[in-house]
Enzyme design. Structure first.
Site, mmCIF file in Angstrom:
data_model
loop_
_atom_site.group_PDB
_atom_site.id
_atom_site.type_symbol
_atom_site.label_atom_id
_atom_site.label_comp_id
_atom_site.label_asym_id
_atom_site.label_seq_id
_atom_site.Cartn_x
_atom_site.Cartn_y
_atom_site.Cartn_z
ATOM 1 N N LYS A 67 0.807 -1.229 0.000
ATOM 2 C CA LYS A 67 0.000 0.000 0.000
ATOM 3 C C LYS A 67 0.843 1.283 0.000
ATOM 4 O O LYS A 67 0.471 2.258 -0.636
ATOM 5 C CB LYS A 67 -0.991 -0.015 1.162
ATOM 6 C CG LYS A 67 -2.127 -1.021 0.962
ATOM 7 C CD LYS A 67 -3.137 -0.914 2.080
ATOM 8 C CE LYS A 67 -4.406 -1.681 1.745
ATOM 9 N NZ LYS A 67 -5.492 -1.370 2.683
ATOM 10 N N ASN A 88 -4.776 2.005 -2.043
ATOM 11 C CA ASN A 88 -5.263 0.633 -2.244
ATOM 12 C C ASN A 88 -5.796 0.427 -3.651
ATOM 13 O O ASN A 88 -6.296 -0.642 -3.977
ATOM 14 C CB ASN A 88 -6.319 0.251 -1.198
ATOM 15 C CG ASN A 88 -7.580 1.076 -1.341
ATOM 16 O OD1 ASN A 88 -7.616 2.045 -2.090
ATOM 17 N ND2 ASN A 88 -8.613 0.693 -0.625
ATOM 18 N N ASP A 103 -10.351 3.306 1.446
ATOM 19 C CA ASP A 103 -10.688 2.740 2.760
ATOM 20 C C ASP A 103 -11.503 3.712 3.617
ATOM 21 O O ASP A 103 -12.448 3.303 4.301
ATOM 22 C CB ASP A 103 -9.426 2.338 3.526
ATOM 23 C CG ASP A 103 -8.805 1.068 2.966
ATOM 24 O OD1 ASP A 103 -9.537 0.258 2.384
ATOM 25 O OD2 ASP A 103 -7.579 0.905 3.111
ATOM 26 N N GLY A 132 -2.421 1.807 13.079
ATOM 27 C CA GLY A 132 -1.848 1.321 11.829
ATOM 28 C C GLY A 132 -2.521 1.973 10.624
ATOM 29 O O GLY A 132 -3.158 3.021 10.745
ATOM 30 N N ARG A 155 -1.446 0.465 21.691
ATOM 31 C CA ARG A 155 -0.514 -0.210 22.607
ATOM 32 C C ARG A 155 0.845 0.490 22.587
ATOM 33 O O ARG A 155 1.417 0.789 23.629
ATOM 34 C CB ARG A 155 -0.386 -1.676 22.172
ATOM 35 C CG ARG A 155 0.669 -2.445 22.928
ATOM 36 C CD ARG A 155 0.752 -3.866 22.428
ATOM 37 N NE ARG A 155 1.097 -3.933 21.005
ATOM 38 C CZ ARG A 155 1.290 -5.059 20.338
ATOM 39 N NH1 ARG A 155 1.149 -6.225 20.946
ATOM 40 N NH2 ARG A 155 1.588 -5.035 19.067
#
Ligand code: ATR
Length: 277
Positions: A67, A88, A103, A132, A155
């Site tokens: 991508k 994409n 997206d 991400g 995280r």
């Protein structure tokens, strides 16, 4: 008659559901087109694109791990692709390559198609989990289309910090529950909850019951997050629709017909997913 050709490039690509979606629409609209699945390793990616251009392809979709490379090799790119930093869909026109990212569109369209009122979201707050590529698309859609303010928890805090802006505030992964009390929308963009991954551990106690929970995971369709959301009385939406809706602008660009995402398409893709769930 010229047969329009398109393909999806990935590495690996066997799992891609894009051919199922595009073949469904080709058949539904009686279009004599082709949609192939091409495995292309990163070192061959730009050569594969050149070959497809020479062979008269209208364009191609790209999935992991191409991508970012797809955006980098394009001559021109849409605002979405530039802002998200990934493409994409590549269109081959006038000897050049035009990069798109559908997206964000797919996510926003699916929210609306699921019956979520734009007015419910406009100017309100959302919690996005993950930082991400999928998170970037979701954040773009929420900021741009719904003018939402975002709490972003990941995280690895540094990855979230990199996405901070006027409309994006980072919160620690351990503090995500506390911030839910202000949110009308919770979106999971992490891989937690996906088949073979750990489940997402989160208490929804602070999330208002009028809120919507969206999990971009679609394998399984009903993640433990969505089960917990339903128990809380919240509206829940699974990630399969984002996959279906993001394919629509590519299909239109390749084959010249704006397709509809309907129940039968969802059933066809679910059938293809059987055995993987
Ligand atoms: P994509 O481009 O599909 O969004 P990605 O870039 O690999 O995929 O991002 C996956 C996301 O899931 C990341 O936000 C990742 O968190 P890190 O940035 O800390 O890696 C998150 N993720 C994956 N496994 C996780 C886990 N066990 N606990 C919490 N977050 C996890």
């Amino acid at each position: 008659m010229q047969r329009n050709k398109a393909a999806v490039l990935g590495h690996p690509v066997a799992h891609s559901l894009s051919p199922v979606i595009h073949h469904y629409w080709l058949k539904a609209y009686g279009i004599a087109g082709e949609y192939a699945k091409i495995d292309s390793a990163p070192e061959e990616f730009s050569e594969t694109i050149k070959r497809l251009q020479k062979e008269g392809y209208a364009g191609c979709n790209v999935t992991l791990p191409h991508k970012e490379a797809a955006l980098a090799l394009a001559d021109e790119a849409s605002d979405e692709a530039r802002a998200i930093g990934a493409a994409n869909c590549l269109l081959f026109k006038d000897g050049g390559v035009y990069a798109m990212n559908t997206d964000a569109y797919g996510f926003a369209q699916h929210l609306l198609a699921s019956g979520v009122d734009e007015a419910l979201l406009k100017g309100k707050k959302a919690m996005v989990l993950g930082a991400g590529g999928a998170a970037k698309a979701v954040i773009y859609a929420l900021n741009q289309q719904f003018n939402m303010y975002i709490y972003l928890a990941n995280r690895t805090r540094e990855r979230a910090e990199a996405l901070k802006s006027k409309q994006v505030e980072t919160v620690g992964w351990e503090d995500k529950e506390a911030a839910l009390k202000d949110c009308i929308l919770l979106v999971n963009t992490t891989s937690l909850g996906m088949k073979g991954q750990e489940k997402l551990e989160i208490s929804l106690q602070n999330l208002p019951q009028a809120s919507v929970i969206y999990d971009i995971v679609y394998n399984p369709l009903e993640t433990s997050l969505l089960v917990a959301g339903k128990q809380r009385g919240c509206r829940t939406i699974d990630g399969l629709g984002m996959l279906l809706h993001q394919a629509a602008p590519s299909f239109e660009a390749f084959f010249g017909k704006k397709p509809t995402v309907d129940k039968d398409l969802r059933a066809a893709v679910l059938e293809a997913l059987k055995g993987r769930i």
